[in-house]
Scaffold this motif. Structure first.
Motif, PDB file in Angstrom:
ATOM      1  N   TYR A 207       4.939  -3.829  13.662  1.00 53.66           N
ATOM      2  CA  TYR A 207       4.940  -4.824  14.732  1.00 53.66           C
ATOM      3  C   TYR A 207       5.198  -6.232  14.192  1.00 53.66           C
ATOM      4  CZ  TYR A 207       3.501  -1.794  18.556  1.00 53.66           C
ATOM      5  OH  TYR A 207       3.481  -0.840  19.538  1.00 53.66           O
ATOM      6  N   VAL A 208       4.696  -6.530  13.002  1.00 52.97           N
ATOM      7  CA  VAL A 208       4.944  -7.851  12.413  1.00 52.97           C
ATOM      8  C   VAL A 208       6.427  -8.033  12.146  1.00 52.97           C
ATOM      9  CG1 VAL A 208       4.539  -9.273  10.363  1.00 52.97           C
ATOM     10  CG2 VAL A 208       2.628  -8.094  11.453  1.00 52.97           C
ATOM     11  N   ARG A 209       7.111  -6.962  11.770  1.00 52.13           N
ATOM     12  CA  ARG A 209       8.551  -7.059  11.482  1.00 52.13           C
ATOM     13  C   ARG A 209       9.388  -7.292  12.734  1.00 52.13           C
ATOM     14  NH1 ARG A 209       7.233  -2.783   7.755  1.00 52.13           N
ATOM     15  NH2 ARG A 209       7.491  -3.503   5.603  1.00 52.13           N
ATOM     16  N   LEU A 210       8.775  -7.183  13.895  1.00 51.45           N
ATOM     17  CA  LEU A 210       9.520  -7.490  15.118  1.00 51.45           C
ATOM     18  C   LEU A 210       9.986  -8.936  15.132  1.00 51.45           C
ATOM     19  CD1 LEU A 210       7.273  -5.678  17.763  1.00 51.45           C
ATOM     20  CD2 LEU A 210       9.543  -4.973  17.011  1.00 51.45           C
ATOM     21  N   TYR A 211       9.288  -9.804  14.415  1.00 49.97           N
ATOM     22  CA  TYR A 211       9.622 -11.228  14.382  1.00 49.97           C
ATOM     23  C   TYR A 211      10.175 -11.570  13.001  1.00 49.97           C
ATOM     24  CZ  TYR A 211       6.961 -11.550  18.697  1.00 49.97           C
ATOM     25  OH  TYR A 211       6.524 -11.379  19.987  1.00 49.97           O
ATOM     26  N   PRO A 212      11.450 -11.934  12.903  1.00 50.66           N
ATOM     27  CA  PRO A 212      12.035 -12.226  11.588  1.00 50.66           C
ATOM     28  C   PRO A 212      11.555 -13.536  10.982  1.00 50.66           C
ATOM     29  CG  PRO A 212      13.641 -12.610  13.334  1.00 50.66           C
ATOM     30  CD  PRO A 212      12.445 -11.996  13.988  1.00 50.66           C
ATOM     31  N   ASP A 213      11.084 -14.471  11.803  1.00 46.92           N
ATOM     32  CA  ASP A 213      10.638 -15.761  11.292  1.00 46.92           C
ATOM     33  C   ASP A 213       9.250 -15.626  10.677  1.00 46.92           C
ATOM     34  OD1 ASP A 213      10.125 -18.368  10.717  1.00 46.92           O
ATOM     35  OD2 ASP A 213      10.336 -19.127  12.757  1.00 46.92           O
ATOM     36  N   PRO A 214       9.063 -16.009   9.402  1.00 43.22           N
ATOM     37  CA  PRO A 214       7.741 -15.896   8.775  1.00 43.22           C
ATOM     38  C   PRO A 214       6.649 -16.653   9.520  1.00 43.22           C
ATOM     39  CG  PRO A 214       9.422 -16.287   7.112  1.00 43.22           C
ATOM     40  CD  PRO A 214      10.081 -16.453   8.441  1.00 43.22           C
ATOM     41  N   GLN A 245      -0.595 -13.281   2.846  1.00 42.26           N
ATOM     42  CA  GLN A 245      -0.202 -13.800   1.526  1.00 42.26           C
ATOM     43  C   GLN A 245       1.173 -13.286   1.131  1.00 42.26           C
ATOM     44  OE1 GLN A 245      -3.453 -12.595  -1.002  1.00 42.26           O
ATOM     45  NE2 GLN A 245      -4.780 -14.285  -0.358  1.00 42.26           N
ATOM     46  N   ARG A 246       1.439 -12.025   1.414  1.00 42.68           N
ATOM     47  CA  ARG A 246       2.758 -11.475   1.088  1.00 42.68           C
ATOM     48  C   ARG A 246       3.858 -12.188   1.861  1.00 42.68           C
ATOM     49  NH1 ARG A 246       1.821  -5.427   2.558  1.00 42.68           N
ATOM     50  NH2 ARG A 246       4.100  -5.392   2.380  1.00 42.68           N
ATOM     51  N   ILE A 247       3.586 -12.498   3.122  1.00 40.79           N
ATOM     52  CA  ILE A 247       4.583 -13.204   3.932  1.00 40.79           C
ATOM     53  C   ILE A 247       4.760 -14.628   3.419  1.00 40.79           C
ATOM     54  CG2 ILE A 247       5.065 -14.097   6.242  1.00 40.79           C
ATOM     55  CD1 ILE A 247       3.584 -11.666   7.357  1.00 40.79           C
ATOM     56  N   SER A 248       3.681 -15.293   3.081  1.00 43.00           N
ATOM     57  CA  SER A 248       3.754 -16.682   2.622  1.00 43.00           C
ATOM     58  C   SER A 248       4.491 -16.803   1.299  1.00 43.00           C
ATOM     59  CB  SER A 248       2.337 -17.265   2.482  1.00 43.00           C
ATOM     60  OG  SER A 248       1.659 -17.229   3.727  1.00 43.00           O
ATOM     61  N   THR A 249       4.362 -15.799   0.440  1.00 38.72           N
ATOM     62  CA  THR A 249       5.018 -15.830  -0.871  1.00 38.72           C
ATOM     63  C   THR A 249       6.412 -15.208  -0.844  1.00 38.72           C
ATOM     64  OG1 THR A 249       3.919 -13.748  -1.459  1.00 38.72           O
ATOM     65  CG2 THR A 249       2.830 -15.811  -2.112  1.00 38.72           C
ATOM     66  N   GLY A 250       6.844 -14.703   0.313  1.00 37.54           N
ATOM     67  CA  GLY A 250       8.180 -14.136   0.426  1.00 37.54           C
ATOM     68  C   GLY A 250       8.311 -12.737  -0.129  1.00 37.54           C
ATOM     69  N   SER A 251       7.198 -12.025  -0.355  1.00 32.13           N
ATOM     70  CA  SER A 251       7.247 -10.676  -0.914  1.00 32.13           C
ATOM     71  C   SER A 251       7.086  -9.597   0.142  1.00 32.13           C
ATOM     72  CB  SER A 251       6.139 -10.511  -1.971  1.00 32.13           C
ATOM     73  OG  SER A 251       4.861 -10.758  -1.414  1.00 32.13           O
ATOM     74  N   PHE A 252       7.143  -9.975   1.423  1.00 35.81           N
ATOM     75  CA  PHE A 252       7.036  -8.994   2.506  1.00 35.81           C
ATOM     76  C   PHE A 252       8.419  -8.473   2.828  1.00 35.81           C
ATOM     77  CE2 PHE A 252       6.700  -8.073   7.177  1.00 35.81           C
ATOM     78  CZ  PHE A 252       5.912  -6.949   7.034  1.00 35.81           C
ATOM     79  N   ASP A 253       8.597  -7.178   2.691  1.00 35.43           N
ATOM     80  CA  ASP A 253       9.898  -6.553   2.905  1.00 35.43           C
ATOM     81  C   ASP A 253      10.290  -6.669   4.368  1.00 35.43           C
ATOM     82  OD1 ASP A 253      12.184  -5.129   2.805  1.00 35.43           O
ATOM     83  OD2 ASP A 253      11.262  -3.186   2.403  1.00 35.43           O
ATOM     84  N   PRO A 254      11.428  -7.306   4.678  1.00 34.85           N
ATOM     85  CA  PRO A 254      11.820  -7.445   6.083  1.00 34.85           C
ATOM     86  C   PRO A 254      12.382  -6.175   6.688  1.00 34.85           C
ATOM     87  CG  PRO A 254      13.501  -8.392   4.678  1.00 34.85           C
ATOM     88  CD  PRO A 254      12.366  -7.971   3.768  1.00 34.85           C
ATOM     89  N   GLU A 255      12.706  -5.175   5.863  1.00 28.92           N
ATOM     90  CA  GLU A 255      13.316  -3.969   6.397  1.00 28.92           C
ATOM     91  C   GLU A 255      12.283  -3.159   7.168  1.00 28.92           C
ATOM     92  OE1 GLU A 255      15.136  -1.791   3.333  1.00 28.92           O
ATOM     93  OE2 GLU A 255      16.594  -3.334   2.814  1.00 28.92           O
ATOM     94  N   ASP A 256      12.783  -2.468   8.173  1.00 29.53           N
ATOM     95  CA  ASP A 256      11.919  -1.681   9.039  1.00 29.53           C
ATOM     96  C   ASP A 256      11.843  -0.263   8.498  1.00 29.53           C
ATOM     97  OD1 ASP A 256      11.807  -1.120  12.628  1.00 29.53           O
ATOM     98  OD2 ASP A 256      10.343  -0.801  11.047  1.00 29.53           O
ATOM     99  N   HIS A 257      10.660   0.159   8.081  1.00 29.86           N
ATOM    100  CA  HIS A 257      10.469   1.498   7.553  1.00 29.86           C
ATOM    101  C   HIS A 257       9.908   2.412   8.633  1.00 29.86           C
ATOM    102  CE1 HIS A 257      11.317   0.220   3.488  1.00 29.86           C
ATOM    103  NE2 HIS A 257      10.461  -0.774   3.652  1.00 29.86           N
TER     104      HIS A 257
END
Length: 443
Positions: A207-214, A245-257
């Motif tokens: 659900y978080v990946r529904l929004y591309p903007d961090p 924290q993963r989103i803030s540091t840019g380590s959250f994978d944007p791909e939808d699994h």
């Protein structure tokens, strides 16, 4: 806001007018014509735009539901009837959903489960024949149906109210009670638990990946955290904090699994985490190997391309030289024949250009050009110049042996010039002795 309303705002909030669906969509225009016929004959009092909203919402929802085939009668059928306030309208929606999903050539496991459970409900529906005919027409008319239906999310600010705590409300975190806030938080907590399968980690990430903007992702997580209490929900808060924290540091994978089964125990959570880390590690290793292999292929490709260009230039040079030699030999034989036989006069070769006083034309001698090319030009450029000189020699009829020798001397001179030279520098001449049998050391 209940779970049904929240899920629609997150997955597919719909359009305002039916024209928004018909624009640039042959599939929707086809469905619109079919709906007009069935609505006029069945007397269903549901707007067409509402039908489109619900059909696309259900198609999207199936992808985000970890168990779409479980309790379908209550979670899908009864909810749709309550949402449309029409039993016939709900039947029509699921008939269209069945038709759209059934024509998919490569359905996912989730879709297959959903369709197998939905089929008995449709057999008892008054629109069963409509569903079959709709699927048949989609295949017959070769109307393209998307493999995966796109989401249409509302802005985060329109979905959730801003939770601003007064001093009295903040006391609830320190043992004080605020009944109104407790009721609100409990409602939100139950809503989120229903939508995310009791705060399953994989579902939350989906659900978080529904929004591309961090920034929107962090706002969504903040809304999930708001109704949770540290003492009662430590694991959920810990995961949401880690995800932020993963989103803030840019380590959250944007791909939808694909969704994993919902987490029901700490042991399953630990096992899933270990498998996920192992998978990411293997994927990272494989990706690194693929990058190295791709780099090597690019280098080999560039080397072969350079080699091909060099061969083409050498071939053009050799062809021009042979052509010039052939024409020179032909003219020499022609002169020999002219001594014996008087041939009719032929068109003379093109005369060499001569510089007129006051004109802009520059005339260079072949010796000057050859000397300049030997001194300044690279091997690649030298081959092109030699090819050009052979062409000019043919064009202007300058086919003497001296001309060919001068042109042929250009490339050997360039290659000799570019050979690496080894230079020895000695401060004192006495330090060097060219006699291999004697070694003289400088004083």
């Amino acid at each position: 806001m209940n779970a049904s309303e929240l899920n629609r705002k997150l997955l597919f909030h719909g359009q305002h007018e039916v024209t928004d669906y018909l624009r640039n969509s042959p599939l929707n225009r086809f469905l619109y014509q079919e709906f007009l016929v069935i609505l006029s004959t069945s007397g269903i009092d549901v707007p067409v735009v509402k039908l489109f909203d619900e059909i696309y919402y259900q198609c999207v929802r199936i992808h985000y539901d970890v168990n779409p085939g479980i309790d379908l009668g209550r979670r899908y059928w009864a909810e749709e009837e309550a949402w449309l306030q029409s039993s016939e309208g709900a039947q029509l929606v699921f008939c269209a959903v069945w038709a759209l999903l059934s024509v998919n050539r490569n359905p996912s496991f989730h879709k297959e489960c959903f369709l197998s459970v939905l089929a008995p409900y449709l057999r008892n529906s008054a629109f069963c024949h409509f569903a079959e005919e709709l699927a048949q027409k989609l295949q017959e008319y070769k109307i393209k149906v998307p493999e995966r239906f796109p989401v249409m999310t509302c802005p985060v600010s329109e979905i959730f109210p801003e939770f601003t705590l007064t001093i009295e409300q903040e006391k609830s975190f320190w043992g004080y009670s605020d009944p109104q806030r407790d009721i609100t938080m409990n409602t939100w907590r139950r809503t989120w638990a229903n939508v995310t399968c009791n705060y399953a980690h994989s579902v939350i990430e989906k659900y978080v990946r529904l929004y591309p903007d961090p920034d929107d992702q962090l706002k969504l997580i903040a809304c999930m955290k708001e109704p949770l209490y540290p003492k009662m929900h430590p694991e959920e808060l810990c995961f949401l904090k880690e995800l932020s924290q993963r989103i803030s540091t840019g380590s959250f994978d944007p791909e939808d699994h694909p969704l994993l089964p919902p987490i029901t125990s700490p042991e399953m959570e630990a096992e899933e985490t270990g498998e996920r880390r192992l998978r990411l590690s293997l994927e990272g290793t494989e990706e690194s190997q693929n990058l190295d292999l791709a780099k090597r292929y690019r280098e080999e490709r560039d080397a072969l391309r350079t080699q091909l260009e060099e061969m083409q230039k050498s071939h053009a040079l050799e062809l021009a030289r042979l052509e010039a030699e052939y024409k020179a030999l032909t003219e020499e034989l022609q002169k020999e024949n002219d001594k014996l036989i008087h041939w009719p006069s032929k068109k003379k070769s093109k005369p060499l250009p001569q510089a007129n006083p006051g004109s802009n034309m520059l005339v260079f001698s072949l010796n000057d050009v050859a000397a300049h090319v030997k001194e300044r030009f690279s091997k690649s450029a030298g081959e092109e110049i030699c090819t050009m000189l052979y062409r000019f020699a043919l064009e202007y009829g300058n086919l003497s042996e001296d001309t060919f020798k001068l042109i042929d001397s250009i490339m050997p001179a360039i290659l000799k010039r570019d050979l690496p030279h080894q230079t020895f520098e000695f401060p004192n001449v006495s330090q060097f002795n060219n006699n291999p049998g004697t070694v003289v050391n400088g004083s």
